[in-house]
Design a protein around this motif. Structure first.
Motif, PDB file in Angstrom:
ATOM      1  N   THR A  18      41.206  32.936  34.301  1.00 50.45           N
ATOM      2  CA  THR A  18      41.431  34.259  33.715  1.00 50.45           C
ATOM      3  C   THR A  18      41.566  35.306  34.807  1.00 50.45           C
ATOM      4  O   THR A  18      42.382  36.220  34.716  1.00 50.45           O
ATOM      5  CB  THR A  18      40.303  34.640  32.742  1.00 50.45           C
ATOM      6  OG1 THR A  18      39.053  34.728  33.445  1.00 50.45           O
ATOM      7  CG2 THR A  18      40.171  33.626  31.625  1.00 50.45           C
ATOM      8  N   VAL A  19      40.760  35.171  35.856  1.00 48.54           N
ATOM      9  CA  VAL A  19      40.866  36.064  37.014  1.00 48.54           C
ATOM     10  C   VAL A  19      42.148  35.779  37.784  1.00 48.54           C
ATOM     11  O   VAL A  19      42.864  36.703  38.189  1.00 48.54           O
ATOM     12  CB  VAL A  19      39.637  35.897  37.931  1.00 48.54           C
ATOM     13  CG1 VAL A  19      39.836  36.637  39.255  1.00 48.54           C
ATOM     14  CG2 VAL A  19      38.385  36.398  37.229  1.00 48.54           C
ATOM     15  N   PHE A  20      42.447  34.502  37.983  1.00 52.55           N
ATOM     16  CA  PHE A  20      43.650  34.124  38.720  1.00 52.55           C
ATOM     17  C   PHE A  20      44.903  34.665  38.032  1.00 52.55           C
ATOM     18  O   PHE A  20      45.831  35.148  38.675  1.00 52.55           O
ATOM     19  CB  PHE A  20      43.699  32.602  38.853  1.00 52.55           C
ATOM     20  CG  PHE A  20      44.810  32.085  39.731  1.00 52.55           C
ATOM     21  CD1 PHE A  20      45.397  32.872  40.703  1.00 52.55           C
ATOM     22  CD2 PHE A  20      45.264  30.780  39.587  1.00 52.55           C
ATOM     23  CE1 PHE A  20      46.418  32.383  41.522  1.00 52.55           C
ATOM     24  CE2 PHE A  20      46.275  30.290  40.381  1.00 52.55           C
ATOM     25  CZ  PHE A  20      46.861  31.088  41.352  1.00 52.55           C
ATOM     26  N   LYS A  21      44.924  34.601  36.718  1.00 54.02           N
ATOM     27  CA  LYS A  21      46.069  35.116  35.962  1.00 54.02           C
ATOM     28  C   LYS A  21      46.302  36.590  36.280  1.00 54.02           C
ATOM     29  O   LYS A  21      47.445  37.014  36.542  1.00 54.02           O
ATOM     30  CB  LYS A  21      45.819  34.932  34.463  1.00 54.02           C
ATOM     31  CG  LYS A  21      46.924  35.485  33.568  1.00 54.02           C
ATOM     32  CD  LYS A  21      46.555  35.300  32.103  1.00 54.02           C
ATOM     33  CE  LYS A  21      47.610  35.901  31.181  1.00 54.02           C
ATOM     34  NZ  LYS A  21      47.229  35.731  29.744  1.00 54.02           N
ATOM     35  N   SER A  22      45.244  37.382  36.293  1.00 52.14           N
ATOM     36  CA  SER A  22      45.387  38.810  36.600  1.00 52.14           C
ATOM     37  C   SER A  22      45.769  39.036  38.051  1.00 52.14           C
ATOM     38  O   SER A  22      46.541  39.956  38.365  1.00 52.14           O
ATOM     39  CB  SER A  22      44.081  39.547  36.280  1.00 52.14           C
ATOM     40  OG  SER A  22      43.867  39.611  34.897  1.00 52.14           O
ATOM     41  N   GLY A 101      33.401  37.570  46.289  1.00 52.20           N
ATOM     42  CA  GLY A 101      32.945  37.205  44.961  1.00 52.20           C
ATOM     43  C   GLY A 101      33.405  38.179  43.897  1.00 52.20           C
ATOM     44  O   GLY A 101      34.251  39.047  44.147  1.00 52.20           O
ATOM     45  N   VAL A 102      32.844  38.049  42.701  1.00 48.56           N
ATOM     46  CA  VAL A 102      33.263  38.877  41.567  1.00 48.56           C
ATOM     47  C   VAL A 102      32.199  39.871  41.114  1.00 48.56           C
ATOM     48  O   VAL A 102      32.478  40.747  40.297  1.00 48.56           O
ATOM     49  CB  VAL A 102      33.674  37.995  40.366  1.00 48.56           C
ATOM     50  CG1 VAL A 102      34.903  37.179  40.682  1.00 48.56           C
ATOM     51  CG2 VAL A 102      32.521  37.096  39.925  1.00 48.56           C
ATOM     52  N   ASP A 218      40.927  42.035  35.489  1.00 55.23           N
ATOM     53  CA  ASP A 218      41.673  43.106  36.153  1.00 55.23           C
ATOM     54  C   ASP A 218      40.856  43.778  37.252  1.00 55.23           C
ATOM     55  O   ASP A 218      41.411  44.232  38.259  1.00 55.23           O
ATOM     56  CB  ASP A 218      42.115  44.160  35.133  1.00 55.23           C
ATOM     57  CG  ASP A 218      43.182  43.640  34.180  1.00 55.23           C
ATOM     58  OD1 ASP A 218      43.861  42.655  34.540  1.00 55.23           O
ATOM     59  OD2 ASP A 218      43.337  44.203  33.089  1.00 55.23           O
ATOM     60  N   ILE A 219      39.535  43.846  37.067  1.00 57.74           N
ATOM     61  CA  ILE A 219      38.677  44.449  38.093  1.00 57.74           C
ATOM     62  C   ILE A 219      38.802  43.693  39.410  1.00 57.74           C
ATOM     63  O   ILE A 219      38.968  44.289  40.484  1.00 57.74           O
ATOM     64  CB  ILE A 219      37.206  44.449  37.629  1.00 57.74           C
ATOM     65  CG1 ILE A 219      37.013  45.414  36.464  1.00 57.74           C
ATOM     66  CG2 ILE A 219      36.264  44.802  38.780  1.00 57.74           C
ATOM     67  CD1 ILE A 219      35.643  45.321  35.823  1.00 57.74           C
ATOM     68  N   VAL A 220      38.735  42.368  39.352  1.00 61.81           N
ATOM     69  CA  VAL A 220      38.802  41.558  40.568  1.00 61.81           C
ATOM     70  C   VAL A 220      40.193  41.623  41.192  1.00 61.81           C
ATOM     71  O   VAL A 220      40.337  41.696  42.415  1.00 61.81           O
ATOM     72  CB  VAL A 220      38.393  40.105  40.271  1.00 61.81           C
ATOM     73  CG1 VAL A 220      38.567  39.221  41.507  1.00 61.81           C
ATOM     74  CG2 VAL A 220      36.944  40.051  39.786  1.00 61.81           C
ATOM     75  N   LEU A 224      40.896  42.966  44.924  1.00 64.46           N
ATOM     76  CA  LEU A 224      41.566  42.152  45.931  1.00 64.46           C
ATOM     77  C   LEU A 224      42.743  42.897  46.549  1.00 64.46           C
ATOM     78  O   LEU A 224      42.956  42.846  47.773  1.00 64.46           O
ATOM     79  CB  LEU A 224      42.040  40.841  45.318  1.00 64.46           C
ATOM     80  CG  LEU A 224      42.837  39.911  46.247  1.00 64.46           C
ATOM     81  CD1 LEU A 224      42.030  39.540  47.481  1.00 64.46           C
ATOM     82  CD2 LEU A 224      43.289  38.660  45.503  1.00 64.46           C
ATOM     83  N   ALA A 225      43.498  43.599  45.730  1.00 66.73           N
ATOM     84  CA  ALA A 225      44.629  44.376  46.246  1.00 66.73           C
ATOM     85  C   ALA A 225      44.153  45.410  47.256  1.00 66.73           C
ATOM     86  O   ALA A 225      44.760  45.567  48.338  1.00 66.73           O
ATOM     87  CB  ALA A 225      45.369  45.057  45.097  1.00 66.73           C
TER      88      ALA A 225
END
Length: 281
Positions: A18-22, A101-102, A218-220, A224-225
């Motif tokens: 789910t994180v990877f998708k975002s 991490g998240v 979306d937060i992660v 990352l960006a």
């Protein structure tokens, strides 16, 4: 992706997808390698020592595949292993690698989502017992009161594709009610497990309308960006072909059958045969 460097995304199983998708939606230009340690999932009820060992093995496997940066897209691993890896392993063994991490990205912004200064955190037993969210949120927002609730049945429901059925309602309502009984002034709930976004419709339905639900995907991705903008020495190492690979320590066919639920489209994975314990499934 021989001789190419990618961003590694790690989870104990499917939830990190789910994180990877975002992340891919936000930053499609980079190369990625996803690793799910499905052979040893779930991590939630394991000891600190076991989760640290499992997480370190998977991080080192991703390093060996050419990942200078690894995201622990798993709250349990972030809570129980991240700090030790950052402080005790990277400086001495992998000084040019980074692991993120998240939990921290979520803690940094949670104050923007509460007016009452009272929030709830729902996660696995491992994440809740670590009290990592209590500590991290207190660093940034000491005025916020945090109530926690472990939800041990949610990950099994999701990974067995039962989360959309009526049977899941009982366990959603049970844990939501237990959380609100601890603090009836909560106006924001953090879903401290990357599996939980798949339960958001049922969670929202179980809550009073004034309580917002905060997922981490979306937060992660946004965090990352910003990290890559700031750390150009890491960003410059990542190959930019928009290419992704998927690996599991479990059975690839079983992984692929469930992964689309989390990632939103069909994927084809390979077996990560060099992760210790990967052939024990």
């Amino acid at each position: 992706m021989k001789n190419k460097q990618a961003i590694g995304i790690f989870d104990s199983g499917y939830g990190g997808l789910t994180v990877f998708k975002s992340i891919v939606q936000k930053l499609p230009q980079y190369n990625y390698i996803y690793l799910g340690d499905n052979a040893r999932a779930p991590y939630g009820d394991h000891s600190f020592e076991t989760i640290y060992q499992y997480t370190l093995e998977c991080v080192e496997w991703l390093f060996a595949q050419g990942c200078p940066l690894v995201i622990l897209a798993c709250n349990t691993a972030s809570a129980k292993a991240l700090r030790s890896i950052q402080q005790n392993v990277l400086p001495f063994k992998y000084p040019n690698h980074r692991v993120l991490g998240v939990i921290r990205p979520t803690a940094e912004i949670v104050g923007d989502f509460t007016e009452s200064k009272r929030i709830g955190v729902m996660g696995t037993r491992g994440t809740i017992n670590s009290e990592s969210y209590l500590m991290e949120i207190n660093k940034f927002f000491p005025e916020i009161n945090v109530a926690q609730q472990s939800c041990p049945m949610w990950v099994p429901l999701i990974e067995n594709d039962e989360h959309l059925h009526e049977g899941a309602d009982y366990f959603v309502n049970k844990y939501v009610d237990q959380l609100l009984a601890k603090d009836d002034e909560i106006d924001c709930i953090v879903l401290a497990c990357t599996h939980y976004p798949l339960l958001i419709p049922k969670i929202v339905a179980a809550l009073p309308a004034h309580i917002s639900v905060l997922g981490q995907d979306d937060i992660v991705a946004n965090s990352l960006a910003l990290y890559l903008e700031k750390h150009t020495e890491i960003e410059a190492k990542i190959s930019k072909e928009g290419y992704s690979q998927f690996f599991t320590s479990g059975d690839p066919q079983a992984f692929d059958a469930s992964a689309s639920i989390f990632f939103g489209k069909e994927i084809v994975s390979s077996h990560a045969s060099y992760v210790k314990g990967a052939d024990e499934d």
